[in-house]
Scaffold this active site. Structure first.
Site, PDB file in Angstrom:
ATOM      1  N   CYS B  96      -8.787  -3.294  -5.688  1.00  0.00           N
ATOM      2  CA  CYS B  96      -7.973  -2.931  -6.826  1.00  0.00           C
ATOM      3  C   CYS B  96      -8.115  -3.808  -8.085  1.00  0.00           C
ATOM      4  O   CYS B  96      -9.240  -3.767  -8.445  1.00  0.00           O
ATOM      5  CB  CYS B  96      -6.594  -2.728  -6.500  1.00  0.00           C
ATOM      6  SG  CYS B  96      -5.464  -1.909  -7.555  1.00  0.00           S
ATOM      7  N   HIS B 209      -6.142  -0.059  -1.125  1.00  0.00           N
ATOM      8  CA  HIS B 209      -6.005  -1.071  -0.460  1.00  0.00           C
ATOM      9  C   HIS B 209      -6.111  -1.128   0.959  1.00  0.00           C
ATOM     10  O   HIS B 209      -5.202  -0.525   1.678  1.00  0.00           O
ATOM     11  CB  HIS B 209      -4.545  -1.380  -0.630  1.00  0.00           C
ATOM     12  CG  HIS B 209      -4.338  -2.008  -2.266  1.00  0.00           C
ATOM     13  ND1 HIS B 209      -4.005  -3.365  -2.395  1.00  0.00           N
ATOM     14  CD2 HIS B 209      -3.949  -1.186  -3.452  1.00  0.00           C
ATOM     15  CE1 HIS B 209      -3.968  -3.170  -3.636  1.00  0.00           C
ATOM     16  NE2 HIS B 209      -3.789  -2.195  -4.484  1.00  0.00           N
ATOM     17  N   GLU B 211      -5.921  -3.566   3.042  1.00  0.00           N
ATOM     18  CA  GLU B 211      -5.094  -4.573   3.723  1.00  0.00           C
ATOM     19  C   GLU B 211      -3.555  -3.837   4.033  1.00  0.00           C
ATOM     20  O   GLU B 211      -2.971  -4.432   4.659  1.00  0.00           O
ATOM     21  CB  GLU B 211      -5.090  -5.762   2.752  1.00  0.00           C
ATOM     22  CG  GLU B 211      -4.066  -5.815   1.646  1.00  0.00           C
ATOM     23  CD  GLU B 211      -4.440  -4.920   0.458  1.00  0.00           C
ATOM     24  OE1 GLU B 211      -5.478  -4.283   0.591  1.00  0.00           O
ATOM     25  OE2 GLU B 211      -4.120  -5.254  -0.765  1.00  0.00           O
TER      26      GLU B 211
END
Lengths: 346, 243
Positions: B96, B209, B211
């Protein structure tokens, strides 16, 4: 691509030019002739050419050291010759004045030797038949006298930079730089450079104490001997060495404007345009006169620089990186202003 | 446990996703299997410890998105060290805002090409799960995905609209530098590009994302796991082969 179209020898009033060996260079001979009043007055002075070559060499050298590009490439074989970068000359004389003298006083009703509150820049069209008339900036634009890659602003910044440097150098010899004339041109790569020459032929120099002229005015007015005057000037400068490090930087405010490139879809600007078109009534009718609203960025960057041209180089660099992302934005330096006025430079 | 893999997660003023990234590596299975340890790295450090194997630039609003998202972060002292790290062929991941930093610094697309991540076409901040195709499974980051696998990852950004000139776009497609592609038009990105790598394949940037997609409980997708595991298993086997 602008190049010199000189194929054979061209002889002007003060210099003779011919193509030199290396591509895009010219062989220049500084002549011993002196002319005034559009050629009406004329004389030949042994040694004038060599003196003017020396002045040009020293002053263009100083300007090059300060980062201002000139046409100077090297000395020639003889004391009155030089090698220049060939330039496509811009047919405009750029004049900078610090003190009112000569035609300016007659034109505007000023007392001769009035010190101006700040340097003024004037433009004259190079045209012997018309007597090199004054030409205002808007006429220069309207008549398309400048190549597309050059702006009048750039010429002004260059001229003011020459003024600041030369004024300081001469002040060290207690000489006032009253006014001077510059010519500029584009080299074969399209970059703007100072051309012609820089000598007492094209400057008004005055002894700060006595007010005596140390320039071609002694010939124009018949008040002195040209060679003695030029030689005395050269000696005086030799006795008062000066280096660029003695020119204290001063504050300049430059403005960089960043805008979306024309063909880039800019969602913010599109949103802004549509919203204003739909919601703000400027006229009585439903039809909006608004065609486009483009949100731009304006950065005011203050730098400590020795002269306008140096500030301009730094600002151009910042404009490209990081103030804009060239993939989506165009950036330009829109103005450079010296922030603090000063008296005689140290 | 001897640490065999060290991950450096860079923090900039305004980063806000670095903790999520660090937490990934606290997974007991991963730290056991790969002997991995993750550390924060402060952006002001001009030096990157040579023991750092993998650098991650996390999401957030570094420098409050001043000037352009990621623009000022790309000038931070640590970025020079990250350029060196990348030049040595070591992995760099930008998520990002991290992707924005890699684009602003020129590490992506790489090879003197430039790109930009513009405001989303809709002019809105998008916060949703999106569908992506894994276009290139030959990279260090995507070996554990199946070719053309369709995955779900969350996005949360206002400036993810990928743009570059046509020559660069052609190069990216021809050289297989497009690693993740949105299956539909999400934010106006050219060719629906969601993530790209550099020509050498060791630097990856993506807007989604990974994660935040390690377990199915939070975002209903564990599709981010394979990205981390691809890198970890690759680094682990390198380390082990040297012992």
């Amino acid at each position: 691509m602008p190049t010199s179209t000189l194929e054979k020898t061209f002889s002007g009033k003060s210099k003779q030019l011919s193509p030199a060996e290396k591509a895009h260079t010219l062989h220049v001979t500084f002549k011993n002739d002196a002319t005034a009043f559009n050629g009406e007055k004329h004389a030949v002075f042994e040694g004038k050419g060599a003196l003017n070559r020396r002045f040009t060499q020293q002053w263009f050298g100083l300007l090059e050291e300060a980062g201002i590009p000139t046409c100077w490439a090297s000395e020639g074989d003889r004391p009155e010759t030089a090698i220049y970068h060939a330039l496509r000359m811009i047919p405009i004389e750029v004049v900078v004045r610090n003190v009112a003298q000569g035609s300016l006083c007659k034109r505007l009703g000023l007392t001769p030797n009035t010190v101006l509150s700040q340097p003024m820049v004037e433009y004259f069209l190079k045209d012997d038949a018309l007597g090199d008339p004054a030409i205002p900036p808007s006429a220069i634009q309207a008549l398309n006298l400048l190549p597309a890659s050059v702006t009048l602003q750039q010429l002004e910044w260059m001229a003011l930079s020459v003024n600041r440097i030369l004024q300081a150098r001469l002040a060290a010899a207690r000489i006032t730089l009253v006014d001077f004339k510059l010519e500029m041109g584009l080299d074969y790569q399209g970059a703007v450079r100072l051309g012609d020459e820089l000598s007492p032929d094209g400057c008004r120099l005055q002894c700060a104490q006595t007010g005596a002229s140390l320039d071609k005015d002694v010939f124009r007015k018949g008040t002195g001997h040209l060679i003695e005057t030029y030689q005395a000037l050269a000696n005086r400068l030799d006795q008062t060495p000066w280096s660029l490090s003695q020119l204290a930087p001063t504050a300049y405010e430059g403005v960089v404007v960043v805008q979306s490139r024309a063909n880039i879809l800019n969602p913010q600007s599109r949103t802004l345009t549509q919203t204003l078109q739909q919601t703000i009534a400027l006229t009585g009718s439903d039809q909006t006169p608004i065609r486009r609203v483009d949100a731009q960025k304006r950065f005011a960057v203050t730098v400590q620089a020795q002269h306008h041209w140096q500030a301009y180089q730094w600002l151009q660099q910042l404009a490209q990186e990081p103030l804009s992302n060239p993939v989506i934005e165009d950036a330009a330096v829109s103005s450079i202003t010296q922030l603090y006025s000063e008296g005689t430079p140290s | 446990m001897t640490t065999r893999i060290r991950v450096g997660v860079v923090r900039f003023p305004g980063s806000n996703c670095e903790q999520d990234v660090l937490e990934c590596f606290n997974d007991p299975e991963w730290s056991q299997a790969y002997s991995v340890q993750a550390h924060y790295l402060w952006h002001q450090s001009g030096h990157l410890d040579p023991s750092i194997d993998w650098v991650i630039l996390p999401g957030g609003f570094s420098y409050g998105d001043t000037l352009r998202s990621g623009a000022l972060a790309s000038l931070s002292p640590i970025m020079r060290a990250i350029h060196d790290h990348a030049r040595q062929g070591k992995p760099v991941l930008g998520i990002c805002n991290g992707f924005q930093m890699l684009v602003e610094s020129g590490l992506l697309p790489g090879g003197d090409q430039r790109a930009a991540l513009q405001p989303n076409r809709q002019g809105a901040f998008l916060c949703e799960n999106v569908s992506l195709t894994v276009e290139n499974t030959n990279t260090l980051f995507t070996q554990q995905y199946r070719p053309q696998q369709v995955i779900t990852l969350p996005i949360a950004h206002a400036e993810g609209n990928f743009i570059c000139d046509n020559n660069t776009l052609q190069r990216l497609e021809e050289e297989q530098q497009v690693v993740f592609r949105y299956t539909g038009d999400v934010n106006g990105s050219m060719n629906q590009i969601a993530g790209i790598c550099n020509p050498q394949g060791n630097v990856l940037g993506l807007m989604p994302h990974p994660e935040r997609a390690l377990t199915q409980t939070a975002t209903h997708s564990a599709d981010g796991q394979a990205l981390f595991q691809s890198v970890l298993s690759s680094l682990y086997s390198r380390v082990v082969s040297l012992v």
